[in-house]
Scaffold this motif. Structure first.
Motif, short mmCIF file in Angstrom:
data_model
loop_
_atom_site.label_atom_id
_atom_site.label_comp_id
_atom_site.label_asym_id
_atom_site.label_seq_id
_atom_site.Cartn_x
_atom_site.Cartn_y
_atom_site.Cartn_z
N ASP A 211 0.88 -1.17 0.00
CA ASP A 211 0.00 0.00 0.00
C ASP A 211 0.92 1.22 0.00
O ASP A 211 1.37 1.67 1.06
N PRO A 212 1.23 1.76 -1.17
CA PRO A 212 2.20 2.85 -1.27
C PRO A 212 1.88 4.05 -0.39
O PRO A 212 2.78 4.63 0.24
N ALA A 213 0.62 4.44 -0.31
CA ALA A 213 0.24 5.61 0.48
C ALA A 213 0.46 5.35 1.97
O ALA A 213 1.04 6.18 2.69
N ALA A 214 0.02 4.18 2.45
CA ALA A 214 0.19 3.84 3.86
C ALA A 214 1.67 3.70 4.19
O ALA A 214 2.13 4.11 5.27
N PHE A 215 2.43 3.11 3.27
CA PHE A 215 3.88 2.96 3.48
C PHE A 215 4.54 4.32 3.64
O PHE A 215 5.32 4.52 4.57
N GLU A 216 4.23 5.25 2.75
CA GLU A 216 4.89 6.55 2.78
C GLU A 216 4.52 7.34 4.04
O GLU A 216 5.37 7.99 4.66
#
Length: 338
Positions: A211-216
């Motif tokens: 999950d790119p957004a959650a990761f960032e």
């Protein structure tokens, strides 16, 4: 000397306490041996010195009579036990991204070890290196940290294990069979490195939980915590870590000042304000490493002196006698008898 600064998430001490209780130990009594209470370790802001942590582990081993205490604690530390670092890892896009994350932000959770990556043939080695010699804590700490990170990697991979094998730089302990059962992987003891290997052809495979957004979002929180930790660390602690990283080729005060973006005079003045000096910190680092080399390495005394930056063996002998009151050779003989 003032107690050494020691970033460690107090949550890990609570996990040790829970394991001691599971082993039938009296947690309140265990804490009291180090002058601590349940209320203190329940406080998220409570900070331990390295010396007190060392005492807690020693007393934990004595209380439980369980030499595999580190393994048992490591096994109970799920990915979520590592706070935002664990959350970010679970949302990583690839194994490489997850491991890079651990490499960069593990200091937010503990300063006991650092993580480094090294290619080896068709594998990527994930190396766990002691920030400074762990001494008698080595087996406990390395077993706990490597097992919990290995389990985190498996969580990221939805239960499948990309780990090819585990390596430990100490002889096989009496509980090696339990270690094999918990790691569920081939173990090698007496190696030159600590950690595990992952096939290179898996390292960049996309992960299904990504999950790119959650990761960032999580990564940015980890970065803010790392920045805060760096600001709070005393200059003496930063100097100590630098010297430990450069052992064998210690930089001068002038070079260190340049690395810290200050003048030599400012560096000296700030260290004096903290109650120490460049010479005292370097002397303490050499003392620590000298004892560990004499206890556990196969280096000759001449080689140890050279490794610690002494041009003359006689200078090392004089320094060691000042530290311990006996010659290096006598210290080594005594340590081996013990």
């Amino acid at each position: 000397m003032t107690p050494r600064q020691f970033p460690l998430a107090i949550h890990y001490v609570r996990q040790i306490a829970e394991q001691i209780a599971d082993c039938g130990g009296d947690v309140a009594q265990w804490l009291a041996l180090s002058g601590l209470t349940r209320a203190q370790i329940a406080d998220p802001a409570f900070e331990l010195s390295f010396e007190r942590f060392r005492q807690l582990v020693r007393d934990g081993l004595d209380t439980t009579r369980e030499p595999a205490l580190g393994l048992l604690v490591g096994d109970r530390l799920t990915a979520s036990a590592h706070g935002m670092l664990g959350y970010a890892a679970m949302n990583s896009g690839t194994l490489r991204q997850a491991i890079d994350l651990v490499q960069r932000y593990l200091p937010v959770r503990t300063s006991l070890v650092t993580v480094r990556l090294a290619a080896s043939g068709r594998s990527m080695r994930v190396l766990f290196e002691e920030v400074e010699p762990l001494g008698e804590l080595r087996v406990v700490v390395l077993e706990a940290v490597i097992l919990t990170i290995k389990n985190m990697i498996e969580t990221v991979c939805l239960g499948t294990s990309p780990v090819e094998g585990i390596a430990f730089p100490f002889p096989a302990p009496a509980h090696a069979d339990l270690a094999r059962a918990l790691f569920k992987a081939d173990l090698a003891y007496g190696t030159s490195w600590a950690g595990f290997a992952i096939p290179l052809d898996l390292i960049d495979t996309p992960l299904r939980m990504a999950d790119p957004a959650a990761f960032e979002d999580a990564r940015q929180i980890c970065q803010r915590e790392l920045d805060k930790l760096t600001r709070q660390m005393s200059l003496a602690a930063r100097l100590r870590r630098l010297l430990l990283d450069r052992q064998g080729g210690y930089p001068t005060l002038t070079v260190v000042a340049r690395l810290f973006n200050m003048t030599p005079r400012t560096l000296h003045r700030r260290l004096v304000a903290e109650g120490t000096s460049f010479r005292e910190v370097l002397d303490d680092v050499r003392h620590t490493l000298a004892m560990e080399h004499l206890k556990s390495s196969h280096l000759s005394i001449d080689e140890i002196a050279y490794t610690l930056g002494y041009g003359e063996l006689a200078n090392f002998r004089r320094a060691f006698k000042r530290w311990e009151g006996l010659a290096p050779s006598d210290f080594r003989r005594q340590a081996r008898r013990d």
